[in-house]
Design a protein around this motif. Sequence first.
Motif, PDB file in Angstrom:
ATOM      1  N   THR A 323      52.026  68.679  39.028  1.00  7.96           N
ATOM      2  CA  THR A 323      52.567  67.628  38.179  1.00  7.96           C
ATOM      3  C   THR A 323      51.439  66.833  37.526  1.00  7.96           C
ATOM      4  N   VAL A 324      51.705  66.372  36.314  1.00  9.50           N
ATOM      5  CA  VAL A 324      50.740  65.584  35.545  1.00  9.50           C
ATOM      6  C   VAL A 324      51.411  64.261  35.173  1.00  9.50           C
ATOM      7  N   SER A 325      50.730  63.152  35.424  1.00 10.04           N
ATOM      8  CA  SER A 325      51.271  61.834  35.125  1.00 10.04           C
ATOM      9  C   SER A 325      50.181  60.963  34.509  1.00 10.04           C
ATOM     10  N   GLU A 326      50.585  60.070  33.621  1.00  8.21           N
ATOM     11  CA  GLU A 326      49.650  59.134  32.991  1.00  8.21           C
ATOM     12  C   GLU A 326      49.618  57.824  33.767  1.00  8.21           C
ATOM     13  N   ILE A 327      48.408  57.319  34.033  1.00  7.10           N
ATOM     14  CA  ILE A 327      48.268  56.046  34.740  1.00  7.10           C
ATOM     15  C   ILE A 327      48.530  54.902  33.764  1.00  7.10           C
ATOM     16  N   ILE A 328      49.508  54.049  34.074  1.00  9.62           N
ATOM     17  CA  ILE A 328      49.807  52.913  33.192  1.00  9.62           C
ATOM     18  C   ILE A 328      49.480  51.570  33.848  1.00  9.62           C
ATOM     19  N   GLU A 329      49.264  51.571  35.168  1.00  8.82           N
ATOM     20  CA  GLU A 329      48.839  50.342  35.836  1.00  8.82           C
ATOM     21  C   GLU A 329      48.211  50.693  37.176  1.00  8.82           C
ATOM     22  N   ILE A 330      47.198  49.913  37.558  1.00  7.88           N
ATOM     23  CA  ILE A 330      46.521  50.083  38.842  1.00  7.88           C
ATOM     24  C   ILE A 330      46.650  48.773  39.598  1.00  7.88           C
ATOM     25  N   ILE A 331      47.288  48.799  40.775  1.00  3.02           N
ATOM     26  CA  ILE A 331      47.579  47.575  41.520  1.00  3.02           C
ATOM     27  C   ILE A 331      46.887  47.638  42.880  1.00  3.02           C
ATOM     28  N   PRO A 332      46.022  46.690  43.187  1.00  2.00           N
ATOM     29  CA  PRO A 332      45.410  46.662  44.525  1.00  2.00           C
ATOM     30  C   PRO A 332      46.477  46.425  45.596  1.00  2.00           C
ATOM     31  N   ALA A 351      55.184  58.067  46.222  1.00  3.97           N
ATOM     32  CA  ALA A 351      54.493  59.076  47.025  1.00  3.97           C
ATOM     33  C   ALA A 351      53.200  58.463  47.530  1.00  3.97           C
ATOM     34  N   THR A 352      52.770  58.872  48.712  1.00  4.14           N
ATOM     35  CA  THR A 352      51.513  58.378  49.272  1.00  4.14           C
ATOM     36  C   THR A 352      50.587  59.551  49.558  1.00  4.14           C
ATOM     37  N   ARG A 353      49.301  59.345  49.343  1.00  5.31           N
ATOM     38  CA  ARG A 353      48.280  60.348  49.630  1.00  5.31           C
ATOM     39  C   ARG A 353      47.109  59.635  50.313  1.00  5.31           C
ATOM     40  N   ASN A 354      46.879  59.961  51.594  1.00  6.40           N
ATOM     41  CA  ASN A 354      45.765  59.364  52.323  1.00  6.40           C
ATOM     42  C   ASN A 354      45.842  57.836  52.243  1.00  6.40           C
ATOM     43  N   ARG A 382      37.440  55.966  46.695  1.00  4.86           N
ATOM     44  CA  ARG A 382      36.142  56.308  47.294  1.00  4.86           C
ATOM     45  C   ARG A 382      35.576  55.191  48.149  1.00  4.86           C
ATOM     46  N   SER A 383      35.902  53.956  47.799  1.00  5.96           N
ATOM     47  CA  SER A 383      35.369  52.814  48.550  1.00  5.96           C
ATOM     48  C   SER A 383      36.259  52.449  49.726  1.00  5.96           C
ATOM     49  N   ALA A 384      37.230  53.313  50.038  1.00  5.99           N
ATOM     50  CA  ALA A 384      38.187  53.112  51.140  1.00  5.99           C
ATOM     51  C   ALA A 384      39.157  51.989  50.864  1.00  5.99           C
ATOM     52  N   SER A 385      39.303  51.621  49.591  1.00  3.95           N
ATOM     53  CA  SER A 385      40.281  50.605  49.200  1.00  3.95           C
ATOM     54  C   SER A 385      41.615  51.274  48.894  1.00  3.95           C
ATOM     55  N   ARG A 386      42.695  50.655  49.352  1.00 13.43           N
ATOM     56  CA  ARG A 386      44.021  51.199  49.062  1.00 13.43           C
ATOM     57  C   ARG A 386      44.538  50.612  47.744  1.00 13.43           C
ATOM     58  N   ILE A 387      44.980  51.501  46.878  1.00 15.01           N
ATOM     59  CA  ILE A 387      45.477  51.083  45.569  1.00 15.01           C
ATOM     60  C   ILE A 387      46.802  51.788  45.282  1.00 15.01           C
ATOM     61  N   MET A 388      47.598  51.161  44.405  1.00 13.76           N
ATOM     62  CA  MET A 388      48.899  51.702  44.036  1.00 13.76           C
ATOM     63  C   MET A 388      48.880  51.975  42.536  1.00 13.76           C
ATOM     64  N   LEU A 389      49.038  53.245  42.187  1.00 13.14           N
ATOM     65  CA  LEU A 389      49.013  53.657  40.791  1.00 13.14           C
ATOM     66  C   LEU A 389      50.444  53.761  40.272  1.00 13.14           C
ATOM     67  N   ILE A 390      50.744  53.052  39.191  1.00  8.36           N
ATOM     68  CA  ILE A 390      52.025  53.223  38.508  1.00  8.36           C
ATOM     69  C   ILE A 390      51.801  54.265  37.432  1.00  8.36           C
ATOM     70  N   VAL A 391      52.563  55.355  37.499  1.00 10.39           N
ATOM     71  CA  VAL A 391      52.312  56.480  36.592  1.00 10.39           C
ATOM     72  C   VAL A 391      53.600  56.907  35.887  1.00 10.39           C
ATOM     73  N   ARG A 392      53.409  57.446  34.703  1.00 10.22           N
ATOM     74  CA  ARG A 392      54.525  57.986  33.921  1.00 10.22           C
ATOM     75  C   ARG A 392      54.433  59.506  33.926  1.00 10.22           C
ATOM     76  N   PRO A 393      55.397  60.205  34.518  1.00 10.72           N
ATOM     77  CA  PRO A 393      55.334  61.670  34.566  1.00 10.72           C
ATOM     78  C   PRO A 393      55.303  62.294  33.170  1.00 10.72           C
ATOM     79  N   ILE A 394      54.411  63.261  33.004  1.00  5.72           N
ATOM     80  CA  ILE A 394      54.292  64.001  31.744  1.00  5.72           C
ATOM     81  C   ILE A 394      54.907  65.379  31.885  1.00  5.72           C
ATOM     82  N   SER A 395      54.587  66.055  32.979  1.00 13.82           N
ATOM     83  CA  SER A 395      55.131  67.391  33.239  1.00 13.82           C
ATOM     84  C   SER A 395      55.112  67.666  34.736  1.00 13.82           C
TER      85      SER A 395
END
Length: 395
Positions: A323-332, A351-354, A382-395
Motif C-alpha cells: 500500500t502507498v499513502s501520502e503523509i498529510i500530518e505528523i503528530i508527536p 495501524a501500528t508498527r514498532n 530513528r531517534s526512538a520517538s513515537r509519532i503518529m502519521l496521518i496518511v491518505r491512501p493512494i493505492s
Amino acid sequence: MWTWIENNLAENPDRLRLKYHGAAADFNYATAILQIECRQRFGKKLSETLSRNPHFLFPAALSGEQSTSDRIARWHASMIPTGCRVVDLTAGLGIDAMHMARKAASVTAIERDPGIADALRVNSASLDNFTVVNADCTDFLANYDGPAFDIAFIDPARRGKHGQRLFALSDCAPDVTALLPAIFRIARRLIVKASPMLDPAQTISLLPGCTALYIIGTSTECKEIVADVAPDGAFADAACPITAVNLAADGSQTEITFTRQSEASAEVNFSNPALGQYVLEPAPALMKAGCFHTLAAMTGASEISANTHVLLSAGIPADFPGTVSEIIEIIPYRSREIKNIARRYPRLEIATRNFGMSAETLRRQLHVGAGGPLRMLAVTDRSASRIMLIVRPIS
C-alpha cells in the motif's frame, strides 16, 4: 440431483435442510444441500475448478475450507516442468493435483480418507493421466516399488485431533521432516506446502536440501510458505533464495527474490517522515519474508528505522507490492496532542508498527472511531520517538 442443485443454488442451506429433512427423493438431499452450501462458501475460491466441472462433488464442507484456492494451485503448478511424473502425498480435495495434471505426464494422488478419495475419483474422471490411491502416505512410501517420480508434493495437515491449529512441521501430519529419506527414495524433488506462521529461516534449516523458499500472500494476508527441496541441495541456509510472492487482487503478481545474506548486506538509508512524502507498507508476504532492505534498495526508498519496517519515498513507485499513502500530518505521541486527535479526526483506520502497543489499544486511548477516508500509522522513528502519521491512501 444436479438439476435440483442448480434450481436451488441461491437458497439458504439451513432452511433447505429443515424443509427437506426426511423427504423422499431419487437422490440424497443431504448430499445435494452440501453441494449448494459449498458452492456458496467456496465458489469464488474455486471458480475455475467449478467452471471446468459444474458437477464437482464436495465430500464435506471441511474439504472446501482446507483446499488450496485455484489461484494458488495454478502457482504451485507453475513450479513443475511440463511432462513430469508427480505424486501428491496428501491430495485432499485434489485442487493442487488436478492443476498439476494439466502440465504433468501423470499424477498419482494419495488420499487416506475413503470418502474424500471416492469424491476425488469422480472429480478427476475426465483426466486420463490421473490416478487416485486410497492410502496413508506413510504406508504408500514404505510399500511403493515402481519407477521414481520427478516431483513429490505434500501439504501436511495443520489441524490436530481436537481441531487445534498446528504450525511446526514436526507437529503436522505427517511429519515431513521425518519422512524425507522415504520421500527421496521414490522422488527426485519435493515441494512442501507449510503454514504461513513458520519462521522462514528455521524452515530452511529443518529441510536439508532446500533449494528455494517461497512466501505466498495476497494484499490482505500471508497464505503459505512453500519449500522446494532436493536430496542434493547445496545451499547454505543463509544463501538459500527466498522469494516473496504478492498475488494482487487485479490478477497481477510481484515476486521479490533475495537471500538472508543479500538482505543483511544491502545498503539502506534511514530518514524521518516529512509532509508530502509517501509511506510504503509492504504486502503481507513481503512483511513475512523480511526483505525490507532489499525492497528499499529496489524502489530507491528509505526506512524510518531498522525495526519499523515502513518505507518512505519522495514519489510513488510503479507497481509497488503493498500500500502507498501520502503523509498529510505528523503528530508527536504526547499527551497534549493525544487529547485533540478525536476532535480533529473522529474516525480513522489505525495501524501500528514498532510502536509498543496494538492498534486497538491506541484507538481506545485516542477515543477515535473506525473507518473514514484517512489512516493513522503509528511508528517509532530513528531517534526512538513515537509519532503518529496521518496518511491518505493512494493505492
